[in-house]
Enzyme design. Structure first.
Site, short mmCIF file in Angstrom:
data_model
loop_
_atom_site.label_atom_id
_atom_site.label_comp_id
_atom_site.label_asym_id
_atom_site.label_seq_id
_atom_site.Cartn_x
_atom_site.Cartn_y
_atom_site.Cartn_z
CD GLU A 77 41.21 35.86 45.32
OE1 GLU A 77 40.95 35.06 44.41
OE2 GLU A 77 40.53 35.94 46.36
CE LYS A 131 54.23 53.17 48.33
NZ LYS A 131 53.86 54.25 49.25
N GLY A 168 34.03 35.97 51.02
CA GLY A 168 33.52 36.64 52.22
C GLY A 168 33.35 35.63 53.32
CG HIS A 182 40.37 32.42 47.49
ND1 HIS A 182 39.63 33.56 47.62
CD2 HIS A 182 39.89 31.55 48.40
CE1 HIS A 182 38.73 33.40 48.58
NE2 HIS A 182 38.88 32.18 49.06
CB CYS A 216 35.36 31.89 47.73
SG CYS A 216 35.36 30.89 49.21
CE1 TYR A 217 28.29 34.47 51.73
CE2 TYR A 217 28.29 36.27 50.13
CZ TYR A 217 27.66 35.56 51.15
OH TYR A 217 26.42 35.95 51.58
CG ASP A 226 52.27 57.11 48.17
OD1 ASP A 226 52.76 56.41 47.27
OD2 ASP A 226 51.76 56.65 49.20
#
Ligand code: XMP
Length: 511
Positions: A166, A364, A53, A164, A80-81, A222
């Site tokens: 991710e 997705k 964040g 990070h 992180c944050y 979708d």
């Protein structure tokens, strides 16, 4: 089903964390950091991941970890944050770094057999850093800049990483997340297309009982997968309607209808509304006005259709998880409106329907995997995105029947040549390619005769998320072939140009 709760502290990467966890076949949901306890606990989490964040923990109004999270006694991973908030809450010390650390860094493990075993290169992006760990924590890894690049309290199963895991710039970062959710939280990797389908079917049946359900299918991924899932659950209780706006690409209507018939054994009711749309668009040239008209007209046509079908009680919507998350994310700056995006099938809430949203919790890539598992053809599942307002936004200037068919013919040539040359389709490197018809005439010469006709632009982009994009370096010979065929075969076009702007500063569509 068990799950992991991801708390969003305002990170631009929050959704990516969720995708990585899902890729480990573990179900997770994202919540704003201050979501109510009942809501977060309602998914029966087996552990928490705290995102990064933009704030500092000691700033006024900074997000914090709600007390009940600790009371659950469940494992926590702070990123992180999230790591700083964890440290701060447990009595450690967080201070501003002398310098903001942004970009690649290397870490060195301080211990063996931890979730960091396969990690050495990492991506950092932080201003503050930990200067004293809370009681019970030990150092798991160090970097040149931070003695506490990763820390953990093995007993309580609390972990923090300054980097990070991710993002792709942290190789093997997904393994760290997988290790946390599976080995530490004890989740089973059972979130697969088959289990998603099974669970959706149960949920849909429970919601609609023996009620009738209507679906608007646009040809996009979708709406097609949503309708296919509902059809699998309730068969002929579903009526799927395809509104032919007359603003579609060549053969699009037939392709969608045959995919439904042949691959799903479901009928698709096609409504030919082309005249109405073209009438409504007559003499309109302003891009936002065109978008508004198409959106509005679609609603009217669909309302009329629903009436003729005896007003079914339920309506299928292809809402996917990023739409849901975006609307409840913490106070990230709301993006300035560049253009009004309409989804065909994006109907107003005051319509008298109860919504069925089988893709509400899917990303997705999961929607595509489910589509494939349901037997939808690759051509539909991996179709390029097509804007809701259709060819109107690619037909600059007035949208007339003649100009739309000119555009459609040129576009079909581009698609045919790109497909033949292997530039379109799954993993082929081009995310989206189309022709734009320009309301500009220029002089040419064909067979000794002067021509004064319109110009067409070719657009081909590569992108991961459609937020940013680059133009595809198509081979000159391929461009030459497409241009040559368009000018020779399509009446009314005597010049072809190639769009070599990226997004930003341009957008993908021209309107
Ligand atoms: P832009 O032009 O904004 O487009 O760079 C980004 C992506 O969104 C698609 N697009 C739309 N999709 N309704 C949609 O469902 C719309 O109104 C719309 N306008 C643009 C565009 O094709 C690209 O993939």
């Amino acid at each position: 089903m068990d799950s992991i709760a991801i708390l969003d502290f305002g990170s631009q990467y929050a959704q990516i964390i969720a995708r990585r966890v899902r890729e480990a076949q573990v179900y997770c949901e994202l919540f704003p950091w201050d979501a109510p306890m009942e809501k977060i606990l309602s998914i029966a989490p087996k552990g928490f991941i705290l995102s990064g964040g933009p704030k500092s923990v000691y700033e006024e109004g900074a997000p914090y970890i709600q007390e009940f999270i600790f009371k659950t006694g469940l494992p926590i991973l702070g990123i992180c944050y999230g790591m700083q908030a964890l440290t701060y809450a447990l009595g450690g010390q967080v201070d501003p770094s002398a310098q903001r650390e942004y970009g690649p860094a290397e870490i060195e493990p301080a211990m063996r057999n931890t979730m960091l075993d396969e990690i050495s290169k990492v991506w950092m992006s932080h201003g503050d850093r930990i200067t004293r760990m809370p009681e019970g924590f030990t150092v798991l890894a160090r970097s040149g800049n931070s003695p506490f690049a990763a820390i953990g309290d093995m007993k309580r199963k609390y972990f923090g990483v300054q980097f990070h895991p991710e993002v792709h710039h942290t190789p093997n970062g997904e393994k760290l997340l997988k290790h946390f959710v599976i080995d530490i939280c004890g989740m089973k990797p059972n979130w697969t297309p088959a289990s998603i389908i099974e669970e959706s079917i149960t949920r849909i049946r429970k919601q609609v009982g023996n009620g009738r359900v209507l679906a608007a299918v646009s040809g996009g991924v979708d709406s097609s997968v949503a309708a296919a899932l509902v059809h699998k659950a309730i068969g002929d209780q579903l009526v799927a309607v395809f509104v032919d706006t007359g603003l579609l690409r060549k053969n699009e209507g037939e392709q969608v209808a045959s995919a439904f018939r042949e691959h799903l054994g479901a009928e698709l009711l096609t409504v030919d509304a082309a005249d109405g749309f073209l009438d409504a668009l007559r003499e309109v040239t302003e891009p936002e006005e065109k978008r508004r008209i198409v959106g509005e007209k679609f609603i009217r046509v669909f309302e009329e259709q629903a009436k003729q079908l005896g007003q079914p009680r339920f309506l299928v919507q292809g809402t996917i998880y990023p739409d849901v998350v975006e609307s409840s994310a913490p106070d990230r700056n709301k993006a300035e409106k560049i253009k009004t995006h309409h989804n065909v099938g994006g109907l107003p809430e005051d319509m008298q329907f109860e919504l069925v949203e089988p893709l509400r919790y899917l990303f997705k890539d999961e929607v595509r995997a489910v589509g494939e598992a349901l037997g939808l053809p690759e051509s539909l599942v991996w179709r390029q995105p097509f804007p809701g307002p259709g060819l109107t936004v690619r037909c600059l200037g007035e949208v007339t029947r003649e100009r739309v068919s000119r555009l459609r013919a040129a576009d079909a040539i581009l698609i045919e040549e790109l497909s033949k040359a292997g530039f379109l389709g799954r993993n082929a490197g081009t995310s989206q390619a189309f022709v734009v018809l320009l309301p500009v005439r220029s002089v040419g010469v064909m067979g000794d005769q002067r021509t004064y006709q319109e110009a067409a632009a070719i657009r081909a982009v590569t992108t991961e998320d459609f937020m940013t994009a680059d133009w595809v370096r198509l081979p000159y010979d391929l461009l030459a072939k497409v241009a040559n065929r368009i000018v020779n075969e399509v009446d009314g076009i005597n010049r072809v140009v190639y769009d070599i702007t990226s997004k930003p500063p341009a957008t993908i569509e021209w309107e």
